[in-house]
Design a protein around this motif. Structure first.
Motif, mmCIF file in Angstrom:
data_model
loop_
_atom_site.group_PDB
_atom_site.id
_atom_site.type_symbol
_atom_site.label_atom_id
_atom_site.label_comp_id
_atom_site.label_asym_id
_atom_site.label_seq_id
_atom_site.Cartn_x
_atom_site.Cartn_y
_atom_site.Cartn_z
ATOM 1 N N ARG A 198 -50.460 -37.986 35.684
ATOM 2 C CA ARG A 198 -50.992 -37.346 34.645
ATOM 3 C C ARG A 198 -52.021 -38.121 33.819
ATOM 4 N NH1 ARG A 198 -46.826 -32.986 34.098
ATOM 5 N NH2 ARG A 198 -44.826 -33.614 35.347
ATOM 6 N N PRO A 199 -53.236 -38.200 34.023
ATOM 7 C CA PRO A 199 -54.273 -39.044 33.315
ATOM 8 C C PRO A 199 -54.377 -38.664 31.986
ATOM 9 C CG PRO A 199 -55.460 -37.506 34.929
ATOM 10 C CD PRO A 199 -53.853 -37.172 35.255
ATOM 11 N N ASP A 200 -54.188 -37.492 31.552
ATOM 12 C CA ASP A 200 -54.142 -37.020 30.067
ATOM 13 C C ASP A 200 -52.881 -36.319 29.944
ATOM 14 O OD1 ASP A 200 -55.251 -36.718 27.566
ATOM 15 O OD2 ASP A 200 -56.810 -35.544 28.297
ATOM 16 N N ALA A 201 -51.794 -36.931 29.705
ATOM 17 C CA ALA A 201 -50.673 -36.146 29.372
ATOM 18 C C ALA A 201 -50.469 -35.794 27.921
ATOM 19 C CB ALA A 201 -49.480 -36.929 29.675
ATOM 20 N N LYS A 202 -49.965 -34.656 27.826
ATOM 21 C CA LYS A 202 -49.993 -33.986 26.315
ATOM 22 C C LYS A 202 -48.499 -33.535 25.941
ATOM 23 C CE LYS A 202 -54.637 -33.736 26.044
ATOM 24 N NZ LYS A 202 -55.110 -34.610 24.867
ATOM 25 N N LEU A 203 -48.283 -33.822 24.927
ATOM 26 C CA LEU A 203 -47.019 -33.422 24.221
ATOM 27 C C LEU A 203 -46.617 -31.854 24.297
ATOM 28 C CD1 LEU A 203 -46.264 -35.557 21.148
ATOM 29 C CD2 LEU A 203 -44.985 -35.736 23.263
ATOM 30 N N SER A 204 -47.843 -31.237 24.183
ATOM 31 C CA SER A 204 -47.618 -29.678 24.373
ATOM 32 C C SER A 204 -47.435 -29.302 25.624
ATOM 33 C CB SER A 204 -48.968 -29.226 23.724
ATOM 34 O OG SER A 204 -50.195 -29.701 24.310
ATOM 35 N N LYS A 205 -47.778 -29.783 26.749
ATOM 36 C CA LYS A 205 -47.662 -29.197 28.268
ATOM 37 C C LYS A 205 -46.896 -30.229 28.991
ATOM 38 C CE LYS A 205 -52.375 -30.525 29.772
ATOM 39 N NZ LYS A 205 -51.656 -31.545 30.773
ATOM 40 N N ASP A 206 -46.692 -31.452 28.797
ATOM 41 C CA ASP A 206 -46.290 -32.276 29.815
ATOM 42 C C ASP A 206 -44.865 -32.715 29.233
ATOM 43 O OD1 ASP A 206 -48.321 -32.269 31.779
ATOM 44 O OD2 ASP A 206 -49.429 -33.344 30.002
ATOM 45 N N PRO A 207 -43.848 -33.021 30.365
ATOM 46 C CA PRO A 207 -42.478 -33.614 29.633
ATOM 47 C C PRO A 207 -42.389 -35.257 29.258
ATOM 48 C CG PRO A 207 -42.720 -33.695 32.055
ATOM 49 C CD PRO A 207 -44.144 -32.963 31.749
ATOM 50 N N LEU A 208 -43.548 -35.405 28.555
ATOM 51 C CA LEU A 208 -43.582 -36.589 27.770
ATOM 52 C C LEU A 208 -42.611 -37.017 27.054
ATOM 53 C CD1 LEU A 208 -47.320 -37.542 26.595
ATOM 54 C CD2 LEU A 208 -46.013 -38.572 28.174
ATOM 55 N N ILE A 209 -42.106 -36.182 26.380
ATOM 56 C CA ILE A 209 -40.808 -36.399 25.265
ATOM 57 C C ILE A 209 -39.582 -36.933 26.056
ATOM 58 C CG2 ILE A 209 -40.007 -34.087 25.128
ATOM 59 C CD1 ILE A 209 -40.972 -36.375 22.256
ATOM 60 N N ASP A 210 -39.645 -36.659 27.338
ATOM 61 C CA ASP A 210 -38.384 -37.080 27.933
ATOM 62 C C ASP A 210 -38.434 -38.672 28.239
ATOM 63 O OD1 ASP A 210 -37.781 -34.629 28.526
ATOM 64 O OD2 ASP A 210 -38.424 -34.347 30.654
ATOM 65 N N SER A 211 -39.729 -39.230 28.034
ATOM 66 C CA SER A 211 -39.607 -40.851 28.130
ATOM 67 C C SER A 211 -39.770 -41.411 26.874
ATOM 68 C CB SER A 211 -40.787 -41.041 28.897
ATOM 69 O OG SER A 211 -40.529 -42.592 29.139
ATOM 70 N N LEU A 212 -38.808 -41.998 26.391
ATOM 71 C CA LEU A 212 -38.724 -42.539 24.835
ATOM 72 C C LEU A 212 -38.121 -43.923 24.929
ATOM 73 C CD1 LEU A 212 -37.554 -39.441 22.721
ATOM 74 C CD2 LEU A 212 -40.172 -40.376 23.067
ATOM 75 N N THR A 213 -37.946 -44.616 25.745
ATOM 76 C CA THR A 213 -37.901 -46.145 25.881
ATOM 77 C C THR A 213 -38.926 -46.747 25.835
ATOM 78 O OG1 THR A 213 -38.033 -46.197 28.328
ATOM 79 C CG2 THR A 213 -35.860 -45.651 27.487
ATOM 80 N N PRO A 214 -39.182 -47.948 25.432
ATOM 81 C CA PRO A 214 -40.396 -48.760 25.170
ATOM 82 C C PRO A 214 -40.952 -49.305 26.297
ATOM 83 C CG PRO A 214 -38.492 -50.017 24.455
ATOM 84 C CD PRO A 214 -37.889 -48.703 24.950
ATOM 85 N N HIS A 215 -40.567 -49.061 27.300
ATOM 86 C CA HIS A 215 -40.998 -49.983 28.553
ATOM 87 C C HIS A 215 -42.253 -49.157 29.253
ATOM 88 C CE1 HIS A 215 -36.545 -49.779 28.469
ATOM 89 N NE2 HIS A 215 -36.857 -51.172 27.974
ATOM 90 N N LYS A 216 -43.250 -49.441 28.162
ATOM 91 C CA LYS A 216 -44.668 -48.820 28.650
ATOM 92 C C LYS A 216 -45.649 -49.677 28.275
ATOM 93 C CE LYS A 216 -42.754 -44.265 27.404
ATOM 94 N NZ LYS A 216 -41.231 -44.926 27.634
ATOM 95 N N MET A 217 -46.996 -49.404 28.607
ATOM 96 C CA MET A 217 -48.156 -50.304 28.138
ATOM 97 C C MET A 217 -48.868 -49.611 26.903
ATOM 98 S SD MET A 217 -50.722 -51.824 31.015
ATOM 99 C CE MET A 217 -49.615 -52.744 31.956
ATOM 100 N N PHE A 218 -49.169 -50.422 26.044
ATOM 101 C CA PHE A 218 -49.627 -49.904 24.889
ATOM 102 C C PHE A 218 -50.935 -50.706 24.571
ATOM 103 C CE2 PHE A 218 -45.223 -48.993 24.614
ATOM 104 C CZ PHE A 218 -45.109 -47.958 23.974
ATOM 105 N N ARG A 219 -52.198 -50.261 24.116
ATOM 106 C CA ARG A 219 -53.200 -50.833 23.874
ATOM 107 C C ARG A 219 -53.019 -51.508 22.808
ATOM 108 N NH1 ARG A 219 -58.075 -49.742 21.335
ATOM 109 N NH2 ARG A 219 -57.219 -47.666 20.932
ATOM 110 N N ARG A 220 -53.125 -52.960 22.571
ATOM 111 C CA ARG A 220 -52.583 -53.612 21.358
ATOM 112 C C ARG A 220 -53.658 -53.119 20.151
ATOM 113 N NH1 ARG A 220 -53.833 -58.525 18.601
ATOM 114 N NH2 ARG A 220 -51.905 -59.600 17.690
#
Length: 519
Positions: free
Chosen positions: A158-180
């Motif tokens: 999902r190159p452009d995932a959205k809270l409004s249409k994708d199950p992003l909210i299912d993943s709330l652990t911090p083990h992700k990559m964030f632009r500093r």
């Protein structure tokens, strides 16, 4: 130890080729991990991204087991890209993570826990994917070893995932990559102190602030591990009032960024489903002392009544709507009765190899004792029939869920870290009449394989196959008596009769499920 000579805002790693920019900083909070840290360290040193283009920032939160000295030796062996900061014990991962953000020199920051580990190509793939898509947040596919991880989110990239249409909210652990720079620009930090759901507050705020979130699903990037002694801080019993106070903070973030309506209801539903009903009905919860369970029930009911609009529960499956109805009615014992009934729901399936790279599976849901799950047709509606009275008929309506029922075939690597991948297939669902005038649902799925289907072709080894039935709100797995072998990466897969999982492994998994450690 890091010193004042290190410039947290710099871009080149000391000890790396001159001018080499640091692309990714892996921030790891550490507290008394013992040998549990071995896999993470080994996975970092195996990264396909060249050393110097990434760095690891270990923040030792006052460890007393010698881990701090061990990390200092590791940093001395790998100068410039293994870094260590020692701080007095804070008692929770938030402060070490925040310090790691400040010390990081990478373009992106990847958070990892000391008892988890990364896929060998994780940093290279996630960084490239983030740059390609201009992402503020990159969510890499996760696998769980004794831990639940999102499933539907990683069904596809999902190159452009959205809270409004994708199950992003299912993943709330911090083990992700964030632009500093994104984290700094928005002042995103973890709430500090000994508290719960600090990662939910951080990640939810990041999702709303991000211009783009990209989900990478074709390669397992992060392995999430439950220790056998359940020593992970997030797994210990907690004070219900404090826990739900922290949960309300996450809801406050959602409310600050949404108007009342469908989107807010959809996002709120995640906490109702997982942190409230999911815990309320788990085997571990049902085995807890009654006094604690009553306190937890009281807090669930308070949040449900105070914070959730009717549309939150209305969008849930029938069994969960029924549970919400019983909670609203303040029926503590009835909730337990329904939960015990639900705990008996299982999946049953048989498999046949019907081609060189094709498998045909037939299965259905069952209830306690192995009897088929049955439904009733009432006034033109399909309804659930649980053994608990007093539930409004509308809460038991499964008509739309019956129409969308399916059975996926999933491959899980044997002896690995829990990597799972959906196999491409087609499902047909048949309504079979029952003597009592109701019906049961039988699922038939034909799935095929291709050499690059699993883990982007990094797939050599043996894989066990499972049927995953998603029907009327349940999602249940059952192992199939067929194994899959791939001789070398990218080679044609070979299907064979016989389970790929040893008996003792199956028994241990069943014991964990019964203990509530894995659902």
């Amino acid at each position: 130890m890091l010193s004042s000579e290190n410039d947290p805002s710099g871009t080149a790693a000391a000890g790396s080729p001159e001018g080499t920019p640091v692309k990714v900083s892996v921030v790891v909070p550490v507290y008394n991990p013992g040998a549990a840290m071995d896999e993470l360290i080994a996975s970092l040193l195996r990264q396909s991204m060249p050393a110097g283009e990434w760095e690891a920032v270990f923040v030792d939160d006052g460890s007393t087991d010698g881990s701090g000295d061990r990390l200092d030796r590791l940093a001395a062996q790998h100068p410039g890209y293994i870094r260590v900061e020692h701080i007095p014990n804070s008692g929770w991962p938030s402060r070490p993570r925040n310090i790691g953000i400040d010390l990081a020199r990478g373009e992106y920051v990847q958070f990892a826990d000391h008892d988890d580990w990364l896929g060998d190509e994780a940093l290279l793939r996630m960084y490239a994917y983030g740059r390609e898509n201009g992402a503020d947040v990159v969510v890499g596919k996760m696998a769980g070893r004794g831990r639940n991880v999102p499933r539907e989110l990683f069904r596809r990239d999902r190159p452009d995932a959205k809270l409004s249409k994708d199950p992003l909210i299912d993943s709330l652990t911090p083990h992700k990559m964030f632009r500093r720079e994104f984290l700094l620009e928005h002042g995103l930090r973890f709430p500090e102190g000994k508290r719960r759901l600090e990662d939910h507050v951080f990640v939810t705020a990041a999702y709303f602030a991000a211009k783009r979130v990209s989900v990478l699903s074709d390669y397992v990037c992060y392995f999430h591990v439950a220790l056998t002694d359940a020593s992970n801080a997030g797994l210990k019993r907690f004070d219900p009032a404090g826990y739900f106070g922290n949960l309300r903070e996450a809801l406050d973030i959602v409310d600050a960024h949404t108007d009342p309506g469908a989107l807010r209801d959809r996002l709120h539903r995640r906490w109702l489903r997982v942190e409230m009903l999911g815990r309320l009905t788990s085997a571990k919860h049902l085995a807890a002392p009654e006094e604690w369970r009553r306190a937890f029930f009281h807090e669930v009911r308070s949040v449900l009544v105070e914070r959730f609009a009717p549309g939150v529960a209305a969008g849930m499956p029938a069994a969960q709507r029924a549970m919400v109805s019983l909670v609203e009615q303040d029926r503590f014992d009835a909730v337990r009765e329904l939960a015990l009934w639900e705990s008996g729901v299982r999946a049953k399936a048989t498999a046949r190899v019907t081609g060189p790279s094709q498998i045909t599976v037939e299965g259905e849901l069952t209830t306690a004792g192995g009897a088929p799950m049955t439904f009733m047709a009432v006034d033109g509606k399909d309804v659930l029939a649980p053994p608990v009275d007093g539930i409004p008929p509308a809460a038991l309506d499964v008509t739309s869920r019956v129409k969308s029922a399916r059975m996926d075939i999933v491959a899980r690597r044997r002896g690995g870290g829990g990597e799972e991948f959906f196999l491409p297939g087609e499902t047909t669902v048949t309504r079979v009449p029952t003597p009592d005038g109701g019906f049961r649902l039988r699922h038939r799925t034909v799935a095929g394989l291709a050499p690059d289907t699993l883990n982007s072709g990094r797939n050599a080894g043996r894989w066990e196959l499972k049927a995953r039935i998603a029907s009327c709100g349940w999602q249940k797995d059952t192992e199939l008596a067929v194994s899959l072998t791939i001789a070398t990466d990218g080679a044609p897969p070979v299907l064979r009769k016989g389970s790929g999982t040893p008996l003792m492994t199956r028994l241990k998994r069943r014991a964990r499920r019964l203990a509530g450690g894995k659902r």
